[in-house]
Structures are given as C-alpha cells and as structure tokens.
Enzyme design. Sequence first.
Site, mmCIF file in Angstrom:
data_model
loop_
_atom_site.group_PDB
_atom_site.id
_atom_site.type_symbol
_atom_site.label_atom_id
_atom_site.label_comp_id
_atom_site.label_asym_id
_atom_site.label_seq_id
_atom_site.Cartn_x
_atom_site.Cartn_y
_atom_site.Cartn_z
ATOM 1 N N ALA A 45 0.841 -1.194 0.000
ATOM 2 C CA ALA A 45 0.000 0.000 0.000
ATOM 3 C C ALA A 45 0.880 1.249 0.000
ATOM 4 O O ALA A 45 2.030 1.218 0.437
ATOM 5 C CB ALA A 45 -0.912 -0.007 1.218
ATOM 6 N N VAL A 140 2.750 -5.554 8.399
ATOM 7 C CA VAL A 140 2.788 -4.134 8.746
ATOM 8 C C VAL A 140 4.134 -3.559 8.322
ATOM 9 O O VAL A 140 5.179 -4.194 8.485
ATOM 10 C CB VAL A 140 2.561 -3.904 10.253
ATOM 11 C CG1 VAL A 140 1.146 -4.280 10.645
ATOM 12 C CG2 VAL A 140 3.576 -4.645 11.110
ATOM 13 N N LYS A 141 4.096 -2.352 7.766
ATOM 14 C CA LYS A 141 5.334 -1.656 7.426
ATOM 15 C C LYS A 141 5.869 -0.933 8.661
ATOM 16 O O LYS A 141 5.129 -0.233 9.340
ATOM 17 C CB LYS A 141 5.075 -0.597 6.348
ATOM 18 C CG LYS A 141 4.858 -1.107 4.961
ATOM 19 C CD LYS A 141 4.803 0.093 4.033
ATOM 20 C CE LYS A 141 4.191 -0.250 2.701
ATOM 21 N NZ LYS A 141 4.036 0.962 1.863
ATOM 22 N N ILE A 142 7.154 -1.087 8.901
ATOM 23 C CA ILE A 142 7.811 -0.363 9.984
ATOM 24 C C ILE A 142 9.126 0.198 9.448
ATOM 25 O O ILE A 142 10.025 -0.571 9.080
ATOM 26 C CB ILE A 142 8.084 -1.270 11.202
ATOM 27 C CG1 ILE A 142 6.774 -1.851 11.748
ATOM 28 C CG2 ILE A 142 8.823 -0.495 12.284
ATOM 29 C CD1 ILE A 142 6.949 -2.741 12.960
#
Length: 369
Positions: A45, A140-142
Amino acid sequence: MRGGILRRLVSEGVSPWLNGFHRGFLQARRPAEPAALEGVRGMTAQPALLAAALSVDTAYHRQLAQLAGEGTGVGEALRALQVEDIRRACDDLGRTYEATGRHEGLVSMDLDAGLVHDADATVAEARSLVAAVARPNALVKIPATVEGLAAIKDCVGRGIGVHATEIYTARRHSEVMDAYCGGLEIARRAGRPLHGIASLASAPVSRIDTECDARLAELGTPEAGALRGETALSLARLMYQQYDEQLGGARWRALAAAGARPQRLMWTVDGPHSSDQAGYAARLVGWHTALALPLRALLAADRWGTPRGDTLGGRQRDARRVLDEFERTGLRFEAVAGRLAAHGEKRLVRSWEALRGTVGTQLRLRAGR
C-alpha cells in the site's frame, strides 16, 4: 505476453510486487488486465496513492458516504478505508498465498507515519491494525529507524509479520536482520509457531541511485561519471551477501529448525519513468528476493527484455570496489544515506498528513458541509 516476463522473474527466484494500489484497481484488474499482472506475487500500500484515489475513484464513494452519514471522525474513517483496501488486496492474493505454502501472496500495509520514533506506540498500532484486517497474509510496514528496530523485534515476537522499510545502508540491514531473529527467538520461547511469521527488508533502490547520481553529477569528473547508476546495485549486492551469510550461521539454523522463514530482501522502485523503473528488473536478480514496481512499470513489462540470471550473488568484491571509489571522490555514502533517511521520513509524514487531510475533505463533501 507481459505476464510471461513476470513469470520468468519468478523462475529466477524474484517475486514481482505491485508498489501501490487502490480499490478501483482491485475491483477491475482481473477482467481488465489478467495477463499484465498474472505474475504479481504481492502488493504494498502507498498513502499518497490512496489520497489521490479517494478524490477520483468511485469505488470509495459508497463507504465515504456511509462514514460521513455516521459522523465518523477522520482517524476512524481513515482506518476503515485502509482496512477495507487491505482486506480486498489480501483476498485478491489469497489463492497465491495458499498455492505457495503461504510464502507468497502477501500485502504490506502502512502504520501512522507519526509513530516512527515511538516503538511502543508502533507496536500498539500494529497489533490494532492486524486485528482489524484479520487476514493472515497481511504485513505491517515499519521504517527501520532506531526505534523501528525495537518495534520490529517486538512485533515479530508477537507473531506479527513485518515489512521493514527505509533501509539505506548495509549496516542498517544487518540491524534489521538481527531484530527479526531476535523477534523470532522471543516467539519461539513463547511457544508461537514460527512458520507463519513472514518478513521483508526493503531498500528504496531508485531513490538511492537518484540521490547518489545527483551528487556524482555535481562533481563532474570522469571518475564520478563512471559510478553513476552503480550505487544501489552495489548496496543490494552487499545486503544479499549479508542475507546469504546469515542463512549459513548457527543462529539461523536453530531458528530454521524450529520452522522459521528467512527474511526476504525487497528492492522498491518508484520515480517518474517506467523505462527507468523497469531497468531494475534485469539488474536486481537474486534467489528469494522481491522487486516492488509501480503499476505503470509492470504494464510496460513487454519492453523490459529478458532477465539475465543472478546479478547479486558472488559480486561483493565489485560492490565494495564501487563504494570505495564513491568514497574516493570525496563523497561519503553514510552521509548521503543519512540525508536520504531523513528525507524519507519527512516524505512518509507528509504523505500521511496529506492522506488525513484528503479523508477529512471527502467526509465534509459527502456530509454536505
């Protein structure tokens, strides 16, 4: 056939990903573009793309009208829109996820960019978003800030799949690998199954090349000119060596015996021209890697040419030579990488703030105010 090029990449061990999507695309892509994206193995995304789509993509109108009619606040509405998009993308890739033994078909989703320096808040947000999406193939992007490293370790330890982003140096990649392994060890001690935890570590190769090439062009010497277009490839080769060495180490062998999966390297590409973007498909080829390209580059796949086999493994001497020569020009790669990391963080924050602003505007329009 364009899909054939993507399948060729897959046969070389590279997973093609779509770098950015919106809801209208997800609804239309199967009947409209089945061949063009037949080989896509994952999606990531992008807040900026969602912000642009909310104003023009009719697929969002019904949900926006419902949220506005219920008097939903901006933050809650943004979460609802994001969750629906991620669920659809995860479901779209569900067959790929199952057919590949849950190794492919993943979707990477953003957290609030304002949390990048707060590890505890990042973990809390990750847990909340993962629970809301409720899809096993969501990550999840971190961003790999110092605080992000702690959050990566904590999330993985809780069984949450993580896409570590904004990696600009081999040293930071080594720290990301350590955080992933540390998280897996926590998960193992807690009795969590390791085989279901997926992770990516991504470097924005096009931005690295753009910044380094601009600095080299300013020097204007023949030596500097010979290095243009080589910096990101060299970094990728060093990161790939680190990945390969990790797989041979005792620490990883113990985790693999418990069912852990290696953390896949990803090369993310953006920029204005699809021809420039597509060039990375031939230049960055290595087993068990991923390449994330924007839609326009994927649709131009019939002009890519044929991947030439592994370009990363066994090339570390050349990579170090290029980076040493970069330093001999008087430039400092760590300093350039630091500026890129700072700019990347600001870009993420601006994108998230712009997305919140767009959601607020759309809610007011739908509410008639």
